[in-house]
Design a protein around this motif. Structure first.
Motif, PDB file in Angstrom:
ATOM      1  N   SER A 137     -32.388  15.673 -30.423  1.00 22.52           N
ATOM      2  CA  SER A 137     -32.232  16.164 -31.782  1.00 22.52           C
ATOM      3  C   SER A 137     -31.170  15.342 -32.488  1.00 22.52           C
ATOM      4  N   SER A 138     -31.228  15.370 -33.807  1.00 27.37           N
ATOM      5  CA  SER A 138     -30.323  14.556 -34.606  1.00 27.37           C
ATOM      6  C   SER A 138     -29.671  15.407 -35.681  1.00 27.37           C
ATOM      7  N   ASP A 139     -28.384  15.247 -35.858  1.00 25.43           N
ATOM      8  CA  ASP A 139     -27.652  15.878 -36.948  1.00 25.43           C
ATOM      9  C   ASP A 139     -27.168  14.756 -37.861  1.00 25.43           C
ATOM     10  N   ASN A 140     -27.954  14.472 -38.889  1.00 24.14           N
ATOM     11  CA  ASN A 140     -27.637  13.332 -39.741  1.00 24.14           C
ATOM     12  C   ASN A 140     -26.335  13.535 -40.514  1.00 24.14           C
ATOM     13  N   ALA A 141     -25.971  14.774 -40.787  1.00 27.31           N
ATOM     14  CA  ALA A 141     -24.727  15.039 -41.501  1.00 27.31           C
ATOM     15  C   ALA A 141     -23.516  14.665 -40.661  1.00 27.31           C
ATOM     16  N   LYS A 142     -23.667  14.733 -39.339  1.00 28.00           N
ATOM     17  CA  LYS A 142     -22.562  14.429 -38.434  1.00 28.00           C
ATOM     18  C   LYS A 142     -22.752  13.102 -37.717  1.00 28.00           C
ATOM     19  N   ASN A 143     -23.824  12.381 -38.030  1.00 28.12           N
ATOM     20  CA  ASN A 143     -24.127  11.111 -37.342  1.00 28.12           C
ATOM     21  C   ASN A 143     -24.108  11.283 -35.827  1.00 28.12           C
ATOM     22  N   THR A 144     -24.763  12.321 -35.384  1.00 29.38           N
ATOM     23  CA  THR A 144     -24.764  12.651 -33.959  1.00 29.38           C
ATOM     24  C   THR A 144     -26.177  12.917 -33.474  1.00 29.38           C
ATOM     25  N   VAL A 145     -26.475  12.432 -32.296  1.00 34.10           N
ATOM     26  CA  VAL A 145     -27.742  12.715 -31.626  1.00 34.10           C
ATOM     27  C   VAL A 145     -27.426  13.401 -30.304  1.00 34.10           C
ATOM     28  N   SER A 146     -28.158  14.455 -30.021  1.00 38.01           N
ATOM     29  CA  SER A 146     -27.951  15.205 -28.785  1.00 38.01           C
ATOM     30  C   SER A 146     -29.186  15.130 -27.911  1.00 38.01           C
ATOM     31  N   LEU A 147     -28.962  15.284 -26.619  1.00 36.40           N
ATOM     32  CA  LEU A 147     -30.051  15.326 -25.652  1.00 36.40           C
ATOM     33  C   LEU A 147     -29.831  16.553 -24.776  1.00 36.40           C
ATOM     34  N   GLN A 148     -30.650  17.552 -24.970  1.00 37.08           N
ATOM     35  CA  GLN A 148     -30.608  18.760 -24.154  1.00 37.08           C
ATOM     36  C   GLN A 148     -31.452  18.521 -22.914  1.00 37.08           C
ATOM     37  N   MET A 149     -30.829  18.639 -21.751  1.00 43.73           N
ATOM     38  CA  MET A 149     -31.511  18.352 -20.494  1.00 43.73           C
ATOM     39  C   MET A 149     -31.574  19.619 -19.669  1.00 43.73           C
ATOM     40  N   ASN A 150     -32.789  20.068 -19.391  1.00 43.11           N
ATOM     41  CA  ASN A 150     -33.009  21.283 -18.610  1.00 43.11           C
ATOM     42  C   ASN A 150     -33.734  20.959 -17.311  1.00 43.11           C
ATOM     43  N   SER A 151     -33.710  21.897 -16.412  1.00 45.06           N
ATOM     44  CA  SER A 151     -34.411  21.768 -15.125  1.00 45.06           C
ATOM     45  C   SER A 151     -34.061  20.457 -14.428  1.00 45.06           C
ATOM     46  N   LEU A 152     -32.800  20.169 -14.354  1.00 43.77           N
ATOM     47  CA  LEU A 152     -32.345  18.907 -13.772  1.00 43.77           C
ATOM     48  C   LEU A 152     -32.568  18.881 -12.266  1.00 43.77           C
ATOM     49  N   SER A 153     -32.851  17.690 -11.783  1.00 44.41           N
ATOM     50  CA  SER A 153     -33.073  17.479 -10.351  1.00 44.41           C
ATOM     51  C   SER A 153     -32.270  16.258  -9.912  1.00 44.41           C
ATOM     52  N   PRO A 154     -32.135  16.064  -8.603  1.00 42.47           N
ATOM     53  CA  PRO A 154     -31.390  14.881  -8.140  1.00 42.47           C
ATOM     54  C   PRO A 154     -31.930  13.566  -8.697  1.00 42.47           C
ATOM     55  N   GLU A 155     -33.219  13.529  -9.015  1.00 37.89           N
ATOM     56  CA  GLU A 155     -33.823  12.303  -9.569  1.00 37.89           C
ATOM     57  C   GLU A 155     -33.304  11.982 -10.965  1.00 37.89           C
ATOM     58  N   ASP A 156     -32.623  12.912 -11.585  1.00 38.99           N
ATOM     59  CA  ASP A 156     -32.042  12.679 -12.905  1.00 38.99           C
ATOM     60  C   ASP A 156     -30.630  12.091 -12.823  1.00 38.99           C
ATOM     61  N   THR A 157     -30.110  11.960 -11.628  1.00 41.54           N
ATOM     62  CA  THR A 157     -28.781  11.378 -11.469  1.00 41.54           C
ATOM     63  C   THR A 157     -28.772   9.925 -11.933  1.00 41.54           C
ATOM     64  N   ALA A 158     -27.893   9.615 -12.855  1.00 41.16           N
ATOM     65  CA  ALA A 158     -27.831   8.273 -13.438  1.00 41.16           C
ATOM     66  C   ALA A 158     -26.671   8.208 -14.433  1.00 41.16           C
ATOM     67  N   VAL A 159     -26.395   7.000 -14.886  1.00 40.58           N
ATOM     68  CA  VAL A 159     -25.535   6.832 -16.053  1.00 40.58           C
ATOM     69  C   VAL A 159     -26.443   6.857 -17.278  1.00 40.58           C
ATOM     70  N   TYR A 160     -26.091   7.694 -18.236  1.00 40.48           N
ATOM     71  CA  TYR A 160     -26.887   7.856 -19.442  1.00 40.48           C
ATOM     72  C   TYR A 160     -26.194   7.151 -20.608  1.00 40.48           C
ATOM     73  N   TYR A 161     -26.977   6.365 -21.328  1.00 45.71           N
ATOM     74  CA  TYR A 161     -26.464   5.604 -22.458  1.00 45.71           C
ATOM     75  C   TYR A 161     -27.227   5.982 -23.726  1.00 45.71           C
ATOM     76  N   CYS A 162     -26.535   5.998 -24.842  1.00 40.05           N
ATOM     77  CA  CYS A 162     -27.242   6.046 -26.107  1.00 40.05           C
ATOM     78  C   CYS A 162     -27.149   4.662 -26.755  1.00 40.05           C
ATOM     79  N   ALA A 163     -28.140   4.365 -27.570  1.00 40.82           N
ATOM     80  CA  ALA A 163     -28.218   3.059 -28.211  1.00 40.82           C
ATOM     81  C   ALA A 163     -28.902   3.209 -29.560  1.00 40.82           C
ATOM     82  N   ALA A 164     -28.621   2.286 -30.459  1.00 43.09           N
ATOM     83  CA  ALA A 164     -29.178   2.327 -31.802  1.00 43.09           C
ATOM     84  C   ALA A 164     -29.986   1.077 -32.082  1.00 43.09           C
ATOM     85  N   THR A 165     -31.105   1.270 -32.758  1.00 45.76           N
ATOM     86  CA  THR A 165     -31.942   0.149 -33.149  1.00 45.76           C
ATOM     87  C   THR A 165     -32.380   0.312 -34.592  1.00 45.76           C
TER      88      THR A 165
END
Length: 121
Positions: A71-99
């Motif tokens: 989701s994106s909050d354009n007023a705050k220049n913020t993007v969020s990622l809600q992650m549910n039902s996490l499993s060990p396979e989701d273990t990682a370094v998470y990066y955001c990037a802009a294009t």
């Protein structure tokens, strides 16, 4: 100065949830798409989600579809990622990037420093 700052990573048990945030500054937020990537040890970087700040269109990789929500909050220049039902396979370094290209493009202009998400097995 362009900055993308991720926050919200941490350790969570299997089945748990985390919410990552990406705070952007130094560029015209509405002109860019913001993507989330992850890289686990020994694996290639994977684009998992993306949102267009201009029209709100979204992309999800099959590996996270139905579990993660961007989701994106354009007023705050913020993007969020809600992650549910996490499993060990989701273990990682998470990066955001802009294009300045649409989400389907592979080239991203700016990157954050990353935040670690760990789901113990």
């Amino acid at each position: 100065e362009v900055q993308l700052v991720e926050s919200g990573g941490g350790l969570v048990q299997t089945g748990g949830s985390l919410r990552l945030s990406c705070a952007a500054s130094g560029f015209i937020f509405d002109d860019y798409a913001i993507g989330w990537f992850r890289q686990a040890p020994g694996k290639e970087r994977e684009k998992i989600s993306c949102i267009s700040s201009s029209d709100g269109s979204t992309y999800y990789a099959d590996s996270v579809k139905g579990r993660f929500t961007i989701s994106s909050d354009n007023a705050k220049n913020t993007v969020s990622l809600q992650m549910n039902s996490l499993s060990p396979e989701d273990t990682a370094v998470y990066y955001c990037a802009a294009t300045h290209w649409p989400c389907y493009h592979e080239s991203f202009d700016y990157w954050g420093q990353g935040t670690q998400v760990t789901v113990p097995s």
